[in-house]
Design a protein around this motif. Structure first.
Motif, PDB file in Angstrom:
ATOM      1  N   PRO A 222       0.808  -1.227   0.000  1.00  0.00           N
ATOM      2  CA  PRO A 222       0.000   0.000   0.000  1.00  0.00           C
ATOM      3  C   PRO A 222       0.838   1.272   0.000  1.00  0.00           C
ATOM      4  N   VAL A 223       1.994   1.222   0.634  1.00  0.00           N
ATOM      5  CA  VAL A 223       2.865   2.396   0.694  1.00  0.00           C
ATOM      6  C   VAL A 223       3.381   2.739  -0.702  1.00  0.00           C
ATOM      7  N   VAL A 224       3.907   1.714  -1.413  1.00  0.00           N
ATOM      8  CA  VAL A 224       4.480   1.955  -2.732  1.00  0.00           C
ATOM      9  C   VAL A 224       3.380   2.241  -3.749  1.00  0.00           C
ATOM     10  N   ALA A 225       2.254   1.550  -3.629  1.00  0.00           N
ATOM     11  CA  ALA A 225       1.145   1.789  -4.553  1.00  0.00           C
ATOM     12  C   ALA A 225       0.643   3.220  -4.454  1.00  0.00           C
ATOM     13  N   ALA A 226       0.669   3.778  -3.242  1.00  0.00           N
ATOM     14  CA  ALA A 226       0.250   5.168  -3.076  1.00  0.00           C
ATOM     15  C   ALA A 226       1.201   6.131  -3.772  1.00  0.00           C
ATOM     16  N   ALA A 227       2.480   5.717  -3.899  1.00  0.00           N
ATOM     17  CA  ALA A 227       3.496   6.583  -4.505  1.00  0.00           C
ATOM     18  C   ALA A 227       3.554   6.453  -6.013  1.00  0.00           C
ATOM     19  N   VAL A 228       3.377   5.217  -6.518  1.00  0.00           N
ATOM     20  CA  VAL A 228       3.602   5.003  -7.959  1.00  0.00           C
ATOM     21  C   VAL A 228       2.422   4.343  -8.666  1.00  0.00           C
ATOM     22  N   GLY A 229       1.412   3.936  -7.927  1.00  0.00           N
ATOM     23  CA  GLY A 229       0.250   3.288  -8.520  1.00  0.00           C
ATOM     24  C   GLY A 229       0.310   1.778  -8.403  1.00  0.00           C
ATOM     25  N   ALA A 230      -0.847   1.180  -8.197  1.00  0.00           N
ATOM     26  CA  ALA A 230      -0.920  -0.265  -7.996  1.00  0.00           C
ATOM     27  C   ALA A 230      -0.453  -1.048  -9.221  1.00  0.00           C
ATOM     28  N   ALA A 231      -0.767  -0.555 -10.410  1.00  0.00           N
ATOM     29  CA  ALA A 231      -0.383  -1.279 -11.627  1.00  0.00           C
ATOM     30  C   ALA A 231       1.130  -1.389 -11.740  1.00  0.00           C
ATOM     31  N   TYR A 232       1.837  -0.338 -11.358  1.00  0.00           N
ATOM     32  CA  TYR A 232       3.300  -0.347 -11.425  1.00  0.00           C
ATOM     33  C   TYR A 232       3.868  -1.353 -10.420  1.00  0.00           C
ATOM     34  N   VAL A 233       3.281  -1.395  -9.243  1.00  0.00           N
ATOM     35  CA  VAL A 233       3.736  -2.358  -8.240  1.00  0.00           C
ATOM     36  C   VAL A 233       3.444  -3.781  -8.707  1.00  0.00           C
ATOM     37  N   ASP A 234       2.275  -4.011  -9.251  1.00  0.00           N
ATOM     38  CA  ASP A 234       1.911  -5.342  -9.736  1.00  0.00           C
ATOM     39  C   ASP A 234       2.883  -5.814 -10.814  1.00  0.00           C
ATOM     40  N   LYS A 235       3.245  -4.913 -11.726  1.00  0.00           N
ATOM     41  CA  LYS A 235       4.216  -5.254 -12.768  1.00  0.00           C
ATOM     42  C   LYS A 235       5.540  -5.674 -12.152  1.00  0.00           C
ATOM     43  N   ASN A 236       5.988  -4.953 -11.136  1.00  0.00           N
ATOM     44  CA  ASN A 236       7.266  -5.276 -10.526  1.00  0.00           C
ATOM     45  C   ASN A 236       7.207  -6.539  -9.674  1.00  0.00           C
ATOM     46  N   ILE A 237       6.059  -6.856  -9.122  1.00  0.00           N
ATOM     47  CA  ILE A 237       5.913  -8.144  -8.435  1.00  0.00           C
ATOM     48  C   ILE A 237       6.120  -9.285  -9.431  1.00  0.00           C
ATOM     49  N   ARG A 238       5.562  -9.148 -10.614  1.00  0.00           N
ATOM     50  CA  ARG A 238       5.770 -10.172 -11.647  1.00  0.00           C
ATOM     51  C   ARG A 238       7.247 -10.254 -12.052  1.00  0.00           C
ATOM     52  N   THR A 239       7.903  -9.097 -12.098  1.00  0.00           N
ATOM     53  CA  THR A 239       9.331  -9.084 -12.420  1.00  0.00           C
ATOM     54  C   THR A 239      10.134  -9.799 -11.340  1.00  0.00           C
ATOM     55  N   TRP A 240       9.838  -9.517 -10.087  1.00  0.00           N
ATOM     56  CA  TRP A 240      10.554 -10.173  -8.980  1.00  0.00           C
ATOM     57  C   TRP A 240      10.314 -11.686  -8.987  1.00  0.00           C
ATOM     58  N   GLU A 241       9.106 -12.094  -9.315  1.00  0.00           N
ATOM     59  CA  GLU A 241       8.826 -13.534  -9.392  1.00  0.00           C
ATOM     60  C   GLU A 241       9.652 -14.183 -10.492  1.00  0.00           C
ATOM     61  N   ALA A 242       9.792 -13.504 -11.635  1.00  0.00           N
ATOM     62  CA  ALA A 242      10.621 -14.026 -12.725  1.00  0.00           C
ATOM     63  C   ALA A 242      12.089 -14.038 -12.329  1.00  0.00           C
ATOM     64  N   MET A 243      12.525 -13.008 -11.621  1.00  0.00           N
ATOM     65  CA  MET A 243      13.918 -12.939 -11.181  1.00  0.00           C
ATOM     66  C   MET A 243      14.229 -14.040 -10.170  1.00  0.00           C
ATOM     67  N   GLN A 244      13.288 -14.318  -9.278  1.00  0.00           N
ATOM     68  CA  GLN A 244      13.525 -15.333  -8.257  1.00  0.00           C
ATOM     69  C   GLN A 244      13.800 -16.701  -8.886  1.00  0.00           C
ATOM     70  N   LYS A 245      13.142 -16.984  -9.991  1.00  0.00           N
ATOM     71  CA  LYS A 245      13.352 -18.268 -10.666  1.00  0.00           C
ATOM     72  C   LYS A 245      14.790 -18.432 -11.122  1.00  0.00           C
ATOM     73  N   VAL A 246      15.369 -17.372 -11.727  1.00  0.00           N
ATOM     74  CA  VAL A 246      16.735 -17.504 -12.246  1.00  0.00           C
ATOM     75  C   VAL A 246      17.781 -17.326 -11.148  1.00  0.00           C
ATOM     76  N   LEU A 247      17.403 -16.701 -10.043  1.00  0.00           N
ATOM     77  CA  LEU A 247      18.279 -16.721  -8.877  1.00  0.00           C
ATOM     78  C   LEU A 247      18.333 -18.122  -8.285  1.00  0.00           C
ATOM     79  N   ASP A 248      17.178 -18.769  -8.209  1.00  0.00           N
ATOM     80  CA  ASP A 248      17.121 -20.115  -7.624  1.00  0.00           C
ATOM     81  C   ASP A 248      17.872 -21.147  -8.454  1.00  0.00           C
ATOM     82  N   THR A 249      17.855 -20.994  -9.788  1.00  0.00           N
ATOM     83  CA  THR A 249      18.599 -21.932 -10.640  1.00  0.00           C
ATOM     84  C   THR A 249      20.088 -21.610 -10.670  1.00  0.00           C
TER      85      THR A 249
END
Length: 264
Positions: A222-249
């Motif tokens: 909620p803090v970041v969404a208030a600053a940059v918008g929920a859609a931007y945060v949602d996009k970056n959550i998807r990015t972090w999920e993709a990044m976590q996969k290649v960190l784990d491998t």
């Protein structure tokens, strides 16, 4: 002050606000001042002239002055928005006389031969495709006996990335030109560096990135969404999920590098 043609910004005001909310005021890469301290561990900056390559919004540059006693820092970046933010930050903290922030187009560095005691960089060199030209320039602007110390995001191998890595890079939407630690070492040796060391940071960032993702999905949302918008945060959550996969491998390998320019 040097001003030349500028690159198309990848880190605009929204990106700066988002990353600083995640990593701290003035920090556009993981773990704030703590990881910066690890990059320069055992290296004395007191009284030294330092170049911060890919300085972003200036938090690291000013930290190297206040915490590590550097005499003068030059922050360099190809993007105007981050440089403008860095200049304002330095002025607000009373450090404008000890920190210059220079924006210039990608290419040869706009500095004289042997201008710096230390060249530092934090997770910025992956944006430069020509590693040989990059390290030739870093070597050139260092004084004899000077030190290069950096952290950088790398790929575990050269050649074709995995589908998972391609998906992650696409999700970032940035000009990543990842190479392996071996490729970086090759470029450093070719430039003339000696005493080259490499430190793998994948195990550390695998854990930290997981914590960042949990924060983004939870209390920070909620803090970041208030600053940059929920859609931007949602996009970056998807990015972090993709990044976590290649960190784990292990394909995504944040790495520390250090090398010295020989005397004579």
């Amino acid at each position: 002050m040097i001003e030349t043609a500028e690159a198309e910004p990848e880190y605009d005001d929204t990106a700066i606000r988002f990353l600083e909310a995640l990593w701290g005021d003035g920090y556009l890469s993981p773990d704030g001042p703590e990881e910066v301290d690890r990059v320069v561990e055992g290296l004395s900056l007191a009284g030294k002239t330092v170049l911060d390559m890919g300085c972003g919004s200036g938090g690291i540059t000013l930290h190297l002055i206040k915490r590590h006693g550097a005499a003068h820092l030059t922050g360099f970046d190809v993007e105007r928005p981050v440089i403008e933010t860095a200049r304002k930050r330095a002025a607000a903290r009373g450090l404008a006389r000890r920190a210059d922030f220079i924006q210039a187009a990608p290419g040869p560095l706009p500095f004289a031969d042997g201008a710096f005691d230390v060249v530092f960089s934090k997770d910025a060199l992956l944006h430069v495709a020509d590693k040989d030209a990059l390290f030739a320039e870093i070597f050139r602007v260092l004084k004899p006996g000077g030190v290069f110390a950096a952290s950088n995001w790398m790929i575990s191998h050269d050649g074709e990335p995995s589908p998972e890595m391609k998906a992650y890079v696409a999700a970032e939407g940035l000009s990543f030109a990842m190479a392996s630690p071996a490729r970086y070492v090759q470029a450093m040796r070719q430039a003339g560096f000696a005493d080259i060391t490499v430190r793998d940071r994948n195990p550390w960032y695998r854990e930290v990135a997981g914590e960042e993702l949990n924060r983004l999905k939870g209390p920070l949302y909620p803090v970041v969404a208030a600053a940059v918008g929920a859609a931007y945060v949602d996009k970056n959550i998807r990015t972090w999920e993709a990044m976590q996969k290649v960190l784990d491998t292990g394909e995504h390998r944040p790495t520390h590098l250090r090398g010295r320019k020989p005397v004579g």
